[in-house]
Design a protein around this motif. Sequence first.
Motif, PDB file in Angstrom:
ATOM      1  N   GLY A  82       0.884  -1.219   0.422  1.00 28.94           N
ATOM      2  CA  GLY A  82      -0.068   0.559  -0.374  1.00 28.94           C
ATOM      3  C   GLY A  82       0.745   1.140  -0.081  1.00 28.94           C
ATOM      4  N   VAL A  83       2.047   1.370   0.162  1.00 27.95           N
ATOM      5  CA  VAL A  83       2.763   2.363  -0.017  1.00 27.95           C
ATOM      6  C   VAL A  83       2.536   2.730  -1.110  1.00 27.95           C
ATOM      7  CG1 VAL A  83       4.871   3.104  -0.177  1.00 27.95           C
ATOM      8  CG2 VAL A  83       4.352   0.857   1.153  1.00 27.95           C
ATOM      9  N   TYR A  84       2.144   2.806  -2.886  1.00 32.70           N
ATOM     10  CA  TYR A  84       1.777   3.134  -3.711  1.00 32.70           C
ATOM     11  C   TYR A  84       0.282   3.495  -3.063  1.00 32.70           C
ATOM     12  CZ  TYR A  84       6.018   2.599  -6.267  1.00 32.70           C
ATOM     13  OH  TYR A  84       7.732   2.258  -6.399  1.00 32.70           O
ATOM     14  N   ASP A  85       0.170   4.479  -3.681  1.00 29.33           N
ATOM     15  CA  ASP A  85      -2.213   4.325  -3.629  1.00 29.33           C
ATOM     16  C   ASP A  85      -2.722   4.542  -5.047  1.00 29.33           C
ATOM     17  OD1 ASP A  85      -1.705   6.790  -4.648  1.00 29.33           O
ATOM     18  OD2 ASP A  85      -1.443   8.276  -3.689  1.00 29.33           O
ATOM     19  N   SER A  86      -3.407   4.445  -4.848  1.00 25.00           N
ATOM     20  CA  SER A  86      -4.730   4.369  -6.013  1.00 25.00           C
ATOM     21  C   SER A  86      -3.692   4.508  -7.223  1.00 25.00           C
ATOM     22  CB  SER A  86      -5.598   4.493  -6.121  1.00 25.00           C
ATOM     23  OG  SER A  86      -6.018   5.344  -5.985  1.00 25.00           O
TER      24      SER A  86
ATOM     25  N   ILE B 110       3.197   7.922  -3.425  1.00 26.75           N
ATOM     26  CA  ILE B 110       3.949   8.136  -2.531  1.00 26.75           C
ATOM     27  C   ILE B 110       3.595   8.136  -1.171  1.00 26.75           C
ATOM     28  CG2 ILE B 110       6.547   8.876  -1.926  1.00 26.75           C
ATOM     29  CD1 ILE B 110       7.160   5.836  -2.614  1.00 26.75           C
ATOM     30  N   ARG B 111       3.858   7.209  -0.442  1.00 22.89           N
ATOM     31  CA  ARG B 111       2.660   6.896   0.696  1.00 22.89           C
ATOM     32  C   ARG B 111       3.840   7.299   1.750  1.00 22.89           C
ATOM     33  NH1 ARG B 111      -2.432   3.810   0.080  1.00 22.89           N
ATOM     34  NH2 ARG B 111      -3.821   4.937  -0.489  1.00 22.89           N
ATOM     35  N   GLU B 112       4.694   8.114   1.781  1.00 22.50           N
ATOM     36  CA  GLU B 112       5.520   8.529   2.392  1.00 22.50           C
ATOM     37  C   GLU B 112       5.882   7.466   4.678  1.00 22.50           C
ATOM     38  OE1 GLU B 112       8.661  11.455   2.352  1.00 22.50           O
ATOM     39  OE2 GLU B 112       8.104  11.888   0.465  1.00 22.50           O
ATOM     40  N   ARG B 113       4.756   8.601   5.331  1.00 20.27           N
ATOM     41  CA  ARG B 113       4.142   8.000   6.314  1.00 20.27           C
ATOM     42  C   ARG B 113       3.810   6.545   6.306  1.00 20.27           C
ATOM     43  NH1 ARG B 113       5.812   7.987  11.235  1.00 20.27           N
ATOM     44  NH2 ARG B 113       4.871   7.448  12.581  1.00 20.27           N
ATOM     45  N   LEU B 114       3.319   5.592   5.337  1.00 26.44           N
ATOM     46  CA  LEU B 114       3.199   4.751   5.788  1.00 26.44           C
ATOM     47  C   LEU B 114       4.519   3.558   4.799  1.00 26.44           C
ATOM     48  CD1 LEU B 114       1.297   2.355   5.608  1.00 26.44           C
ATOM     49  CD2 LEU B 114       0.749   1.993   3.165  1.00 26.44           C
ATOM     50  N   PHE B 115       5.116   3.827   4.155  1.00 29.04           N
ATOM     51  CA  PHE B 115       6.873   3.399   3.988  1.00 29.04           C
ATOM     52  C   PHE B 115       7.011   3.527   5.778  1.00 29.04           C
ATOM     53  CE2 PHE B 115      11.011   3.671   4.189  1.00 29.04           C
ATOM     54  CZ  PHE B 115      11.226   2.643   2.854  1.00 29.04           C
ATOM     55  N   ASP B 116       7.335   4.154   6.037  1.00 31.64           N
ATOM     56  CA  ASP B 116       8.232   4.830   7.939  1.00 31.64           C
ATOM     57  C   ASP B 116       7.566   3.793   8.816  1.00 31.64           C
ATOM     58  OD1 ASP B 116       9.646   6.243   6.469  1.00 31.64           O
ATOM     59  OD2 ASP B 116       8.229   8.705   7.024  1.00 31.64           O
TER      60      ASP B 116
ATOM     61  N   ARG C 288      20.644  -8.147   4.773  1.00 35.20           N
ATOM     62  CA  ARG C 288      18.778  -7.682   4.767  1.00 35.20           C
ATOM     63  C   ARG C 288      19.015  -6.643   3.551  1.00 35.20           C
ATOM     64  NH1 ARG C 288      18.258  -8.873   9.567  1.00 35.20           N
ATOM     65  NH2 ARG C 288      16.754  -7.036  10.179  1.00 35.20           N
ATOM     66  N   VAL C 289      18.075  -6.094   3.505  1.00 38.57           N
ATOM     67  CA  VAL C 289      17.106  -4.613   2.597  1.00 38.57           C
ATOM     68  C   VAL C 289      17.372  -3.341   3.384  1.00 38.57           C
ATOM     69  CG1 VAL C 289      15.812  -4.529   1.500  1.00 38.57           C
ATOM     70  CG2 VAL C 289      15.802  -6.313   1.052  1.00 38.57           C
ATOM     71  N   TRP C 290      18.152  -2.315   3.178  1.00 38.19           N
ATOM     72  CA  TRP C 290      18.375  -1.248   4.220  1.00 38.19           C
ATOM     73  C   TRP C 290      17.487  -0.512   3.791  1.00 38.19           C
ATOM     74  CZ3 TRP C 290      21.402  -1.856   8.119  1.00 38.19           C
ATOM     75  CH2 TRP C 290      22.538  -2.659   7.996  1.00 38.19           C
ATOM     76  N   GLU C 291      17.005   0.179   4.383  1.00 38.00           N
ATOM     77  CA  GLU C 291      15.708   1.549   4.406  1.00 38.00           C
ATOM     78  C   GLU C 291      16.658   2.950   3.149  1.00 38.00           C
ATOM     79  OE1 GLU C 291      13.569   4.557   7.162  1.00 38.00           O
ATOM     80  OE2 GLU C 291      15.272   3.481   7.756  1.00 38.00           O
ATOM     81  N   GLU C 292      16.959   2.909   3.341  1.00 41.04           N
ATOM     82  CA  GLU C 292      17.632   4.363   2.446  1.00 41.04           C
ATOM     83  C   GLU C 292      17.489   3.712   0.765  1.00 41.04           C
ATOM     84  OE1 GLU C 292      17.849   7.163   2.401  1.00 41.04           O
ATOM     85  OE2 GLU C 292      17.243   6.678   4.605  1.00 41.04           O
ATOM     86  N   ASP C 293      17.777   2.011   0.676  1.00 37.28           N
ATOM     87  CA  ASP C 293      18.334   1.874  -0.760  1.00 37.28           C
ATOM     88  C   ASP C 293      16.552   1.129  -0.885  1.00 37.28           C
ATOM     89  OD1 ASP C 293      20.575   1.314  -0.968  1.00 37.28           O
ATOM     90  OD2 ASP C 293      20.844  -0.566  -0.027  1.00 37.28           O
ATOM     91  N   LEU C 294      15.677   0.795   0.128  1.00 35.92           N
ATOM     92  CA  LEU C 294      14.098   0.083  -0.584  1.00 35.92           C
ATOM     93  C   LEU C 294      13.764   1.766  -1.072  1.00 35.92           C
ATOM     94  CD1 LEU C 294      12.469  -1.761  -1.041  1.00 35.92           C
ATOM     95  CD2 LEU C 294      11.871  -1.440   1.725  1.00 35.92           C
ATOM     96  N   LYS C 295      14.174   2.713  -0.283  1.00 37.75           N
ATOM     97  CA  LYS C 295      13.230   4.148  -0.597  1.00 37.75           C
ATOM     98  C   LYS C 295      13.883   4.746  -1.998  1.00 37.75           C
ATOM     99  CE  LYS C 295      12.593   6.761   3.926  1.00 37.75           C
ATOM    100  NZ  LYS C 295      13.622   7.979   4.448  1.00 37.75           N
ATOM    101  N   ALA C 296      14.928   4.056  -2.171  1.00 35.96           N
ATOM    102  CA  ALA C 296      15.523   4.971  -4.041  1.00 35.96           C
ATOM    103  C   ALA C 296      15.040   3.851  -5.004  1.00 35.96           C
ATOM    104  CB  ALA C 296      16.880   4.612  -3.908  1.00 35.96           C
TER     105      ALA C 296
END
Length: 242
Positions: free
Chosen positions: A92-96, A100-106, A174-182
């Motif tokens: 759900g990080v991408y909306d319809s 991008i829903r940055e808060r949901l990602f966090d 592990r998958v790192w947060e900054e990589d996943l954001k990018a």
Amino acid sequence: MSNLTTGLAANLTALQLHVAFWDTNNDSIITPFEIYNGFRALGFSIIFSLGGLLIPVFFSYPTTLGHSWLPDPLFRIYADSIHKAKHGSDTGVYDSEGRIRERLFDEIFERMDTQGNVTDQACNNGESVWGGSLGVDDLVRLHGRNRVAADPAGWSFAAMEWWTTWLLLQKDGRVWEEDLKAMYDGSLFFKIRDQRNKQGGWNQGYGWTDWARTLWNNGTWKTWEVAQSQPKTIVFERTKEL
């Protein structure tokens, strides 16, 4: 979120930016040939890249609906309507609309990052060593949490996406947060391609050579555990196919 440094970036949604890497001629249409070449440019093997051709098989028609009720006979993906290819059981990080829903990602990292509060007194003065990253177990739990009833297609698509993400991005298992954001905004794909064209290459990911060498020499596929236990004797070739 990081942004692509192109004049087009401001006019595209995050989901459109996510797939822009595969639109090599910037015509907003992604062909199966471009998908194959894109995976190869990221370091994936021929077999895996051929498997990537399942993407247009399943996602071409949903994106075509932004232009026509008739399916595209060439299985092309229309980037301007990529949001129509969103499937169920995702994060759900991408909306319809593909934003991008940055808060949901966090929130996902706050909830699923089981190592965020684990400390190692021998490293980093007791600070968390693995905080800000998701391991294989975390990703499996995340996938299970997002599954909705009667959605086997969504379960399968999500599993394939996380598997591919881990193969491409993992570092120390592990998958790192900054990589996943990018990755969500697509900028990471260009970074990986550019680094692979340099002498040092892309120093993350998990390839066939990792699997075969570590399994043969150490009886495990977990290369990072071997590297951590024998940091001075285990050296892996990082320019590899995934």
